[in-house]
Design a protein around this motif. Structure first.
Motif, PDB file in Angstrom:
ATOM      1  N   HIS A   1      -8.718 -13.252  -8.564  1.00 26.56           N
ATOM      2  CA  HIS A   1      -7.517 -13.644  -9.313  1.00 26.56           C
ATOM      3  C   HIS A   1      -7.672 -13.344 -10.810  1.00 26.56           C
ATOM      4  CE1 HIS A   1      -6.274 -15.592  -5.613  1.00 26.56           C
ATOM      5  NE2 HIS A   1      -7.376 -16.297  -5.616  1.00 26.56           N
ATOM      6  N   ARG A   2      -8.193 -12.161 -11.091  1.00 29.55           N
ATOM      7  CA  ARG A   2      -8.405 -11.733 -12.474  1.00 29.55           C
ATOM      8  C   ARG A   2      -7.312 -10.763 -12.895  1.00 29.55           C
ATOM      9  NH1 ARG A   2     -13.997 -12.069 -13.746  1.00 29.55           N
ATOM     10  NH2 ARG A   2     -13.474 -11.166 -15.793  1.00 29.55           N
ATOM     11  N   LEU A   3      -7.108 -10.675 -14.203  1.00 29.85           N
ATOM     12  CA  LEU A   3      -6.159  -9.702 -14.729  1.00 29.85           C
ATOM     13  C   LEU A   3      -6.665  -8.288 -14.460  1.00 29.85           C
ATOM     14  CD1 LEU A   3      -5.340 -11.288 -18.212  1.00 29.85           C
ATOM     15  CD2 LEU A   3      -3.857 -11.214 -16.196  1.00 29.85           C
ATOM     16  N   ILE A   4      -5.736  -7.384 -14.227  1.00 34.94           N
ATOM     17  CA  ILE A   4      -6.062  -5.974 -13.992  1.00 34.94           C
ATOM     18  C   ILE A   4      -5.500  -5.153 -15.142  1.00 34.94           C
ATOM     19  CG2 ILE A   4      -5.623  -3.971 -12.523  1.00 34.94           C
ATOM     20  CD1 ILE A   4      -5.650  -5.854 -10.131  1.00 34.94           C
ATOM     21  N   HIS A   5      -6.368  -4.378 -15.761  1.00 31.09           N
ATOM     22  CA  HIS A   5      -5.928  -3.551 -16.880  1.00 31.09           C
ATOM     23  C   HIS A   5      -5.176  -2.329 -16.346  1.00 31.09           C
ATOM     24  CE1 HIS A   5      -5.897  -1.366 -20.649  1.00 31.09           C
ATOM     25  NE2 HIS A   5      -6.422  -2.420 -21.256  1.00 31.09           N
ATOM     26  N   PRO A   6      -4.013  -2.023 -16.906  1.00 26.49           N
ATOM     27  CA  PRO A   6      -3.241  -0.869 -16.404  1.00 26.49           C
ATOM     28  C   PRO A   6      -3.997   0.451 -16.505  1.00 26.49           C
ATOM     29  CG  PRO A   6      -2.305  -1.718 -18.456  1.00 26.49           C
ATOM     30  CD  PRO A   6      -3.296  -2.735 -17.983  1.00 26.49           C
ATOM     31  N   ARG A   7      -4.931   0.544 -17.454  1.00 23.72           N
ATOM     32  CA  ARG A   7      -5.656   1.808 -17.605  1.00 23.72           C
ATOM     33  C   ARG A   7      -6.529   2.111 -16.392  1.00 23.72           C
ATOM     34  NH1 ARG A   7      -9.198   2.350 -22.852  1.00 23.72           N
ATOM     35  NH2 ARG A   7     -11.022   3.047 -21.690  1.00 23.72           N
ATOM     36  N   MET A   8      -7.062   1.079 -15.748  1.00 21.02           N
ATOM     37  CA  MET A   8      -7.873   1.337 -14.557  1.00 21.02           C
ATOM     38  C   MET A   8      -7.010   1.865 -13.418  1.00 21.02           C
ATOM     39  SD  MET A   8     -10.719  -0.880 -12.492  1.00 21.02           S
ATOM     40  CE  MET A   8     -12.040  -0.175 -13.485  1.00 21.02           C
ATOM     41  N   ILE A   9      -5.807   1.343 -13.294  1.00 17.33           N
ATOM     42  CA  ILE A   9      -4.895   1.843 -12.258  1.00 17.33           C
ATOM     43  C   ILE A   9      -4.541   3.298 -12.537  1.00 17.33           C
ATOM     44  CG2 ILE A   9      -2.621   1.554 -11.203  1.00 17.33           C
ATOM     45  CD1 ILE A   9      -2.886  -1.443 -11.793  1.00 17.33           C
ATOM     46  N   LEU A  10      -4.262   3.609 -13.794  1.00 16.11           N
ATOM     47  CA  LEU A  10      -3.950   4.985 -14.170  1.00 16.11           C
ATOM     48  C   LEU A  10      -5.148   5.905 -13.917  1.00 16.11           C
ATOM     49  CD1 LEU A  10      -2.020   4.351 -17.511  1.00 16.11           C
ATOM     50  CD2 LEU A  10      -1.039   5.081 -15.334  1.00 16.11           C
ATOM     51  N   THR A  11      -6.337   5.402 -14.215  1.00 19.80           N
ATOM     52  CA  THR A  11      -7.556   6.179 -13.948  1.00 19.80           C
ATOM     53  C   THR A  11      -7.706   6.449 -12.466  1.00 19.80           C
ATOM     54  OG1 THR A  11      -8.688   5.271 -15.891  1.00 19.80           O
ATOM     55  CG2 THR A  11     -10.076   6.174 -14.129  1.00 19.80           C
ATOM     56  N   ARG A  12      -7.513   5.422 -11.672  1.00 22.23           N
ATOM     57  CA  ARG A  12      -7.641   5.543 -10.218  1.00 22.23           C
ATOM     58  C   ARG A  12      -6.664   6.573  -9.665  1.00 22.23           C
ATOM     59  NH1 ARG A  12      -4.266   4.503  -5.436  1.00 22.23           N
ATOM     60  NH2 ARG A  12      -5.721   3.950  -3.762  1.00 22.23           N
ATOM     61  N   ASN A  13      -5.405   6.489 -10.087  1.00 24.38           N
ATOM     62  CA  ASN A  13      -4.391   7.411  -9.572  1.00 24.38           C
ATOM     63  C   ASN A  13      -4.670   8.845 -10.014  1.00 24.38           C
ATOM     64  OD1 ASN A  13      -3.117   5.302  -8.293  1.00 24.38           O
ATOM     65  ND2 ASN A  13      -1.519   5.064  -9.841  1.00 24.38           N
ATOM     66  N   TRP A  14      -5.091   9.006 -11.263  1.00 24.46           N
ATOM     67  CA  TRP A  14      -5.432  10.353 -11.751  1.00 24.46           C
ATOM     68  C   TRP A  14      -6.579  10.944 -10.932  1.00 24.46           C
ATOM     69  CZ3 TRP A  14     -10.387  11.080 -13.892  1.00 24.46           C
ATOM     70  CH2 TRP A  14     -10.658  12.396 -14.256  1.00 24.46           C
ATOM     71  N   ALA A  15      -7.656  10.147 -10.758  1.00 31.41           N
ATOM     72  CA  ALA A  15      -8.821  10.664 -10.046  1.00 31.41           C
ATOM     73  C   ALA A  15      -8.478  11.010  -8.597  1.00 31.41           C
ATOM     74  CB  ALA A  15      -9.958   9.630 -10.094  1.00 31.41           C
ATOM     75  N   MET A  16      -7.642  10.211  -7.965  1.00 30.32           N
ATOM     76  CA  MET A  16      -7.246  10.493  -6.592  1.00 30.32           C
ATOM     77  C   MET A  16      -6.436  11.776  -6.501  1.00 30.32           C
ATOM     78  SD  MET A  16      -5.300   8.026  -3.852  1.00 30.32           S
ATOM     79  CE  MET A  16      -6.797   7.189  -3.327  1.00 30.32           C
ATOM     80  N   GLN A  17      -5.631  12.043  -7.509  1.00 34.68           N
ATOM     81  CA  GLN A  17      -4.798  13.247  -7.498  1.00 34.68           C
ATOM     82  C   GLN A  17      -5.600  14.517  -7.732  1.00 34.68           C
ATOM     83  OE1 GLN A  17      -1.923  11.644 -10.408  1.00 34.68           O
ATOM     84  NE2 GLN A  17      -0.326  12.155  -8.945  1.00 34.68           N
ATOM     85  N   VAL A  18      -6.676  14.429  -8.523  1.00 36.51           N
ATOM     86  CA  VAL A  18      -7.426  15.649  -8.854  1.00 36.51           C
ATOM     87  C   VAL A  18      -8.615  15.865  -7.924  1.00 36.51           C
ATOM     88  CG1 VAL A  18      -6.758  15.569 -11.276  1.00 36.51           C
ATOM     89  CG2 VAL A  18      -8.898  14.486 -10.571  1.00 36.51           C
ATOM     90  N   ALA A  19      -9.035  14.829  -7.193  1.00 37.65           N
ATOM     91  CA  ALA A  19     -10.148  14.987  -6.249  1.00 37.65           C
ATOM     92  C   ALA A  19      -9.691  15.807  -5.052  1.00 37.65           C
ATOM     93  CB  ALA A  19     -10.648  13.612  -5.797  1.00 37.65           C
ATOM     94  N   PRO A  20     -10.615  16.492  -4.379  1.00 36.10           N
ATOM     95  CA  PRO A  20     -10.246  17.233  -3.170  1.00 36.10           C
ATOM     96  C   PRO A  20      -9.573  16.313  -2.161  1.00 36.10           C
ATOM     97  CG  PRO A  20     -12.487  17.753  -3.829  1.00 36.10           C
ATOM     98  CD  PRO A  20     -12.045  16.613  -4.695  1.00 36.10           C
ATOM     99  N   PRO A  21      -8.490  16.770  -1.542  1.00 30.26           N
ATOM    100  CA  PRO A  21      -7.771  15.898  -0.597  1.00 30.26           C
ATOM    101  C   PRO A  21      -8.621  15.545   0.609  1.00 30.26           C
ATOM    102  CG  PRO A  21      -6.986  18.159  -0.433  1.00 30.26           C
ATOM    103  CD  PRO A  21      -7.902  18.109  -1.622  1.00 30.26           C
ATOM    104  N   LYS A  22      -8.453  14.314   1.054  1.00 31.33           N
ATOM    105  CA  LYS A  22      -9.146  13.841   2.250  1.00 31.33           C
ATOM    106  C   LYS A  22      -8.129  13.683   3.375  1.00 31.33           C
ATOM    107  CE  LYS A  22     -13.308  13.389   0.624  1.00 31.33           C
ATOM    108  NZ  LYS A  22     -14.447  14.120   1.190  1.00 31.33           N
ATOM    109  N   PRO A  23      -8.532  13.943   4.614  1.00 39.12           N
ATOM    110  CA  PRO A  23      -7.591  13.748   5.723  1.00 39.12           C
ATOM    111  C   PRO A  23      -7.205  12.285   5.849  1.00 39.12           C
ATOM    112  CG  PRO A  23      -9.820  14.086   6.526  1.00 39.12           C
ATOM    113  CD  PRO A  23      -9.856  14.378   5.061  1.00 39.12           C
ATOM    114  N   LYS A  24      -5.952  12.043   6.185  1.00 39.79           N
ATOM    115  CA  LYS A  24      -5.516  10.671   6.402  1.00 39.79           C
ATOM    116  C   LYS A  24      -6.238  10.109   7.616  1.00 39.79           C
ATOM    117  CE  LYS A  24      -0.919  11.497   4.476  1.00 39.79           C
ATOM    118  NZ  LYS A  24       0.539  11.505   4.729  1.00 39.79           N
ATOM    119  N   LYS A  25      -6.362   8.796   7.632  1.00 38.31           N
ATOM    120  CA  LYS A  25      -7.123   8.165   8.710  1.00 38.31           C
ATOM    121  C   LYS A  25      -6.596   8.559  10.088  1.00 38.31           C
ATOM    122  CE  LYS A  25      -8.777   4.169   6.119  1.00 38.31           C
ATOM    123  NZ  LYS A  25      -8.824   2.691   6.025  1.00 38.31           N
TER     124      LYS A  25
END
Length: 216
Positions: free
Chosen positions: A183-207
Motif C-alpha cells: 500500500h505504498r505510493l507509486i511514482h509515475p516515472r517507474m510506470i513510464l520506465t516499465r512501459n518504455w522498456a517493455m516496448q523496446v525489448a524483444p517481443p515475447k510470445p503471449k502466454k
C-alpha cells in the motif's frame, strides 16, 4: 568482496578512496557493502554487454550517496537544483535520493561525466529512453547478490545477462507488485520506465501462444 574496478588512472583511484571514506562517515556499514556489491555487479554486467566498465563501476559506487539524507534535505536540494517534483516526490522525498545522489556526486566529488551522473540519477525509478549504462546500474541495484538467492531473483539475473531492457521491465513489475502489496505510493516515472522498456525489448510470445498451452 573486492570491487571490480578496472580504471588504472592514479587520480581516479585516489578519488575512489575519497568516496569510500565519505561513505564510511555518512552511510551505515551494511549499506556500504550493498554499494560495493552494486559496483561489482554493474561492472560485470557492463563487461558482459560490451559497455564501459569504468563508468558502470563509478556509477555503482556513487549511486546511494544521498540514501540517508533527511526528507527535508532531499527536498531542499532537489528544489534548489530545479529538479521537477511530483506530488509523489513531495509525499515521499526518499524517492529523490537517486537524483540527489547525482547532485552530490557532482558537487562533492567533482564528477562531470554526464553518462555516469545519469546512471546514478536513474537507478531507483529508471527513466524512459535511458541508455544501457543506466539500465545496468538500475538492474545491479535490484539484483546484486545481497538481495537474495530466490528462484525469481536468479531468473531476473539470467535475463539481465541476455537483454537489459527486458530485465528492466521485469524488475519494474516485481517492484510495482511489492509497492501495491505494501500500500505504498507509486511514482509515475517507474510506470513510464516499465512501459518504455517493455516496448523496446524483444517481443515475447503471449502466454496463450507458448507451446503446450491451451486457449480457453
Amino acid at each position: 568482496m573486492t570491487p571490480l574496478v578496472t580504471t588504472n588512472a592514479k587520480e581516479s583511484l585516489c578519488d575512489r578512496q575519497q568516496v569510500l571514506a565519505w561513505l564510511t562517515e555518512n552511510v551505515p556499514a551494511p549499506r556500504v557493502q550493498h554499494i560495493l556489491r552494486v559496483e561489482t555487479m554493474a561492472a560485470e554486467l557492463a563487461l558482459h554487454h560490451g559497455l564501459d566498465v569504468d563508468r558502470a563501476a563509478w556509477a555503482g559506487l556513487l549511486h546511494d550517496l544521498a540514501k540517508y539524507f533527511s526528507p527535508e534535505r532531499l527536498l531542499s536540494m532537489a528544489q534548489e537544483a530545479g529538479l521537477p517534483l511530483t506530488d509523489v516526490d513531495k509525499a515521499d522525498p526518499h524517492l529523490l535520493h537517486a537524483d540527489v545522489s547525482a547532485l552530490v556526486a557532482r558537487q562533492q566529488f567533482g564528477v562531470t561525466d554526464e553518462q555516469v551522473l545519469a546512471a546514478v540519477a536513474n537507478h531507483t525509478l529508471g527513466r524512459p529512453g535511458m541508455d544501457a549504462l543506466s539500465c545496468v546500474v538500475f538492474l545491479a541495484d535490484s539484483l546484486e547478490p545481497g538481495r537474495g538467492q530466490t528462484v525469481e531473483l536468479e531468473e531476473l539475473r539470467r535475463v539481465a545477462r541476455q537483454n537489459l531492457q527486458e530485465a528492466v521491465w521485469r524488475v519494474c513489475d516485481r517492484t510495482l507488485l511489492w509497492l501495491v502489496d505494501q500500500h505504498r505510493l507509486i511514482h509515475p516515472r517507474m510506470i513510464l520506465t516499465r512501459n518504455w522498456a517493455m516496448q523496446v525489448a524483444p517481443p515475447k510470445p503471449k502466454k496463450s501462444e507458448k507451446k503446450g498451452t491451451v486457449k480457453v
